[in-house]
Enzyme design. Structure first.
Site, PDB file in Angstrom:
ATOM      1  N   HIS A   1       0.853  -1.193   0.000  1.00  0.00           N
ATOM      2  CA  HIS A   1       0.000   0.000   0.000  1.00  0.00           C
ATOM      3  C   HIS A   1       0.887   1.241   0.000  1.00  0.00           C
ATOM      4  O   HIS A   1       0.656   2.163  -0.761  1.00  0.00           O
ATOM      5  CB  HIS A   1      -0.922  -0.004   1.221  1.00  0.00           C
ATOM      6  CG  HIS A   1      -1.932   1.109   1.211  1.00  0.00           C
ATOM      7  ND1 HIS A   1      -2.962   1.201   2.110  1.00  0.00           N
ATOM      8  CD2 HIS A   1      -2.057   2.199   0.410  1.00  0.00           C
ATOM      9  CE1 HIS A   1      -3.680   2.292   1.860  1.00  0.00           C
ATOM     10  NE2 HIS A   1      -3.144   2.915   0.825  1.00  0.00           N
TER      11      HIS A   1
ATOM     12  N   HIS B   1       3.299  10.860   0.752  1.00  0.00           N
ATOM     13  CA  HIS B   1       4.197  10.272   1.744  1.00  0.00           C
ATOM     14  C   HIS B   1       5.678  10.368   1.354  1.00  0.00           C
ATOM     15  O   HIS B   1       6.523  10.698   2.178  1.00  0.00           O
ATOM     16  CB  HIS B   1       3.830   8.805   1.966  1.00  0.00           C
ATOM     17  CG  HIS B   1       2.425   8.594   2.417  1.00  0.00           C
ATOM     18  ND1 HIS B   1       1.985   8.916   3.677  1.00  0.00           N
ATOM     19  CD2 HIS B   1       1.330   8.092   1.754  1.00  0.00           C
ATOM     20  CE1 HIS B   1       0.706   8.617   3.796  1.00  0.00           C
ATOM     21  NE2 HIS B   1       0.281   8.131   2.649  1.00  0.00           N
TER      22      HIS B   1
ATOM     23  N   GLU C   1       1.033   8.066  -3.628  1.00  0.00           N
ATOM     24  CA  GLU C   1       1.905   7.629  -2.535  1.00  0.00           C
ATOM     25  C   GLU C   1       3.180   8.469  -2.472  1.00  0.00           C
ATOM     26  O   GLU C   1       3.649   8.810  -1.383  1.00  0.00           O
ATOM     27  CB  GLU C   1       2.239   6.145  -2.693  1.00  0.00           C
ATOM     28  CG  GLU C   1       1.063   5.226  -2.468  1.00  0.00           C
ATOM     29  CD  GLU C   1       0.461   5.365  -1.082  1.00  0.00           C
ATOM     30  OE1 GLU C   1       1.232   5.356  -0.096  1.00  0.00           O
ATOM     31  OE2 GLU C   1      -0.769   5.513  -0.971  1.00  0.00           O
TER      32      GLU C   1
END
Length: 227
Positions: free
Chosen positions: A62, A120, A116
């Protein structure tokens, strides 16, 4: 000879005083989040396979998420550092296998990876660039054959229910660390094994015990959904 040795010692001391320490990355650890596709699809009832086809029945990535010890996390740290597909061209085939997307509509995965990285990955720029972010995440995932660990312990994706403590015990025995386990619920309100989060040090190289090992599974027995 003595003078020469003394000179070298002074030089080393001088260099030590002026050697810059490694920059603080601005966070305390990473979560490596591995997702079980069966739970995602069973809960969503609208998951879409990538354009490359149905992913393997295995835990997919993920993300790799910087976190603070207090439970909060940084996000979208550098809007100027946008996702660049050319930076990961050599990793695409591996990403499609080990970091696939299940969101709808079906796509190749670039939107998922973009999200992502920008949410992040940009918060870990002091540790690694864009290519390094994806490359290190793949390498961390390869170090843990999570499905094999569970099946070896008799915990299989067959829609049966298992005790949370047995899941964590099997992982601890195989890896030496205790992960965080997250669950979701299917339409029948069954609590399902959805994600397993491993904590990783700030350099993104070593697995560590989680500072806040709080599971998000309200039930002691959870379902391991088929895929």
């Amino acid at each position: 000879m003595v003078a020469k040795v003394w000179f070298m010692l002074k030089l080393l001391m001088f260099q030590g005083l002026f050697t810059s320490p490694p920059p603080d990355p601005g966070f305390d650890f990473f979560y490596l989040a591995l997702q079980w596709p069966g739970a995602y699809c069973d809960t969503k009832r609208a998951c879409c396979y990538p354009t490359t086809g149905k992913p393997a029945a295995d835990f997919g990535i993920h993300g790799l998420w910087p976190n603070y010890n207090n439970g909060s996390y940084p996000s979208n740290c550098d809007p100027s550092n946008e996702f660049d597909p050319s930076e990961i061209s050599d990793l695409v085939s591996t990403l499609q296998t080990k970091w696939p997307t299940l969101s709808c509509p079906s796509n190749e995965g670039y939107k998922f990876w973009e999200h992502e990285w920008e949410k992040h990955g940009t918060c870990s720029e002091s540790v690694m660039d864009q290519h390094g972010y994806f490359e290190k995440t793949l390498a961390l995932r390869d170090r843990i054959n999570l499905l094999q660990i569970l099946t070896d312990a008799g915990i299989k994706p067959n829609d049966e229910f298992y005790k949370l403590k047995h899941i964590k015990k099997a992982i601890k025995r195989a890896t030496g660390v205790i992960p965080v386990v997250n669950c979701n619920k299917d339409p029948e309100k069954n609590s399902q094994l959805h994600e397993i989060l491993f904590c990783v040090d700030k350099s993104a190289t070593e697995f560590i015990d989680c500072p806040m090992p709080t599971d998000r599974c309200p039930y002691s027995r959870i379902q391991f959904a088929k895929f």
